[in-house]
Design an enzyme around this catalytic site. Structure first.
Site, PDB file in Angstrom:
ATOM      1  N   LYS A 166      -0.245  -6.442  -4.463  1.00 51.04           N
ATOM      2  CA  LYS A 166       0.861  -5.863  -5.244  1.00 51.04           C
ATOM      3  C   LYS A 166       1.514  -6.896  -6.148  1.00 51.04           C
ATOM      4  O   LYS A 166       1.964  -6.565  -7.240  1.00 51.04           O
ATOM      5  CB  LYS A 166       1.923  -5.248  -4.305  1.00 51.04           C
ATOM      6  CG  LYS A 166       1.490  -3.932  -3.699  1.00 51.04           C
ATOM      7  CD  LYS A 166       2.684  -3.137  -3.191  1.00 51.04           C
ATOM      8  CE  LYS A 166       2.257  -1.799  -2.611  1.00 51.04           C
ATOM      9  NZ  LYS A 166       3.354  -1.054  -2.004  1.00 51.04           N
ATOM     10  N   LYS A 197      -8.533   1.901  -4.244  1.00 46.00           N
ATOM     11  CA  LYS A 197      -8.015   3.036  -3.474  1.00 46.00           C
ATOM     12  C   LYS A 197      -7.187   3.964  -4.368  1.00 46.00           C
ATOM     13  O   LYS A 197      -6.610   3.509  -5.355  1.00 46.00           O
ATOM     14  CB  LYS A 197      -7.227   2.562  -2.241  1.00 46.00           C
ATOM     15  CG  LYS A 197      -5.891   1.988  -2.532  1.00 46.00           C
ATOM     16  CD  LYS A 197      -5.073   1.764  -1.272  1.00 46.00           C
ATOM     17  CE  LYS A 197      -3.715   1.250  -1.741  1.00 46.00           C
ATOM     18  NZ  LYS A 197      -2.737   0.984  -0.748  1.00 46.00           N
ATOM     19  N   LYS A 238      -0.505   5.942  -5.963  1.00 43.80           N
ATOM     20  CA  LYS A 238       0.534   6.504  -6.827  1.00 43.80           C
ATOM     21  C   LYS A 238       0.776   5.620  -8.034  1.00 43.80           C
ATOM     22  O   LYS A 238       1.277   6.072  -9.056  1.00 43.80           O
ATOM     23  CB  LYS A 238       1.859   6.599  -6.060  1.00 43.80           C
ATOM     24  CG  LYS A 238       1.878   7.607  -4.936  1.00 43.80           C
ATOM     25  CD  LYS A 238       3.173   7.445  -4.125  1.00 43.80           C
ATOM     26  CE  LYS A 238       3.105   8.171  -2.806  1.00 43.80           C
ATOM     27  NZ  LYS A 238       4.018   7.609  -1.809  1.00 43.80           N
TER      28      LYS A 238
END
Ligand code: AMP
Ligand code: TRP
Length: 332
Positions: free
Chosen positions: A111, A194, A197
């Site tokens: 992230k 993956k 969102k």
């Protein structure tokens, strides 16, 4: 009865990965567990978020969870910021966890990317809060998608160090439940990433709010390879996009990859994609309709959350009070 805890972030619309990797299993586990499910808005602010929409996203996600089959009467459904015990225990855990442990969390590395100096400190310490979410209820089973495995190992390491340092066997070991043939649903555009969102391309995911035409179009355009479907699982080796679509089909029909290949192996992707799109529309359309129905009365969702927070706090407060005593805080 074993106690279950799990959480989902109110960032963006929930997608097929959330549903097949997590929420669908949460629903099934309600039959023989005592379940606590949480919309984790404290986690949602670890990354940039829109303060104008977070409250509505919390409501929308709560409605979607009920529409998926979470029962807020028999079990507990609430939002994290309403129960302060999470934060009290998170601070204690932040002082128990070691820098080296958090440095090894792959999700932080993913992230943060190249922007490590500039992400929030909350993004780094996020696994401490997640451990607190679970341990504040003495929960023992945690159903999640495959991407949360490291965080749950850390939650066990934190509990073990707490028990050791303060000489009390207080927090139980937790068992991750990573279930089904779709514990890791991949992007429809790239079988190595993956479904998420935060992917900038909406074509990469099926949202639980997508209408029938959108679902069909996304599946039709999903990336595949030119070969027909294999007839056995070995044939999925090196074919991540095929494996992903087969896994989705298997999860939706409660079977496994092998059974789907027995029925559909040898076909081209055209027919299979059509069958998959029809199946998705059949399973997801009622969820979208029920979500809209529940949101038409916003007072209903707020009432569920208020009641859930009260019942959650009644369990967590005494557990965290005792943790504070164990750590040595003066209670007067
Ligand atoms: P999040 O949206 O990150 O809060 O995730 C909520 C739940 O959905 C967690 O249990 C995740 O592991 C699960 N999840 C998220 N993305 C996926 C995915 N692509 N495949 C399977 N499970 C997922
Ligand atoms: N970190 C999880 C995710 O991003 C959400 C989460 C927060 C969670 N607290 C939790 C999951 C506790 C299980 C248990 O998906």
């Amino acid at each position: 009865m074993q106690r279950i805890f799990s959480g989902i972030q109110p960032t963006g619309v929930p997608h097929l990965g959330n549903y097949l990797g997590a929420v669908r299993n949460w629903v099934a586990l309600q039959n023989d567990h005592d379940c606590i499910y949480c919309v984790v808005d404290l986690h949602a602010i670890t990354a940039d978020h829109d303060f104008r929409t977070l409250a509505d996203q919390t409501r929308d996600l709560t409605a979607a969870l009920i529409a998926c089959g979470i029962d807020p009467q028999k079990h507990i459904l609430f939002h994290q910021s309403a129960v302060h015990a999470h934060l009290r225990l998170a601070w204690i855990f932040t002082c128990v966890a070691r820098m080296g442990w958090l440095n090894r969390m792959t999700q932080f590395k993913d992230k943060a990317g190249k922007d490590r100096e500039n992400v929030s400190t909350g993004l780094f310490t996020y696994p401490n809060l997640m451990a607190a979410d679970i341990h504040a209820y003495h929960a023992t089973r945690v159903p999640v998608g495959d991407d949360q495995k490291h965080h749950l190992e850390l939650a066990n390491d934190i509990a073990a160090k707490f028990n050791h340092d303060f000489e009390r066997d207080y927090f139980p070991n937790i068992e991750p439940l990573i279930l089904g043939p779709a514990a890791r649903v991949m992007s429809l555009r790239d079988g190595s990433k993956k479904m998420s969102k935060s992917d900038p391309s909406d074509q990469s995911r099926i949202n639980l709010t997508d209408d029938a035409d959108t679902i069909s179009a996304k599946i039709r355009k999903a990336k595949t390879d030119p070969e027909p479907l294999p007839t056995d699982i070995e044939g999925l080796e090196g074919r991540p996009e095929a494996r992903n679509l087969i896994g989705i089909y298997a999860a939706l029909t409660d079977t496994d990859h092998a059974a789907v290949l027995r029925d559909h192996g040898g076909q081209g992707f055209g027919n299979f994609k059509k069958a998959l799109a029809d199946l998705l529309v059949e399973k997801l359309s009622p969820i979208a309709a029920e979500t809209r129905r529940l949101l038409a009365d916003p007072g209903y969702v707020d009432g569920v959350l208020r009641d859930g927070a009260q019942r959650a706090a009644a369990i967590a407060n005494p557990i965290v009070d005792e943790a504070e005593r164990i750590v040595g805080f003066l209670k007067v």
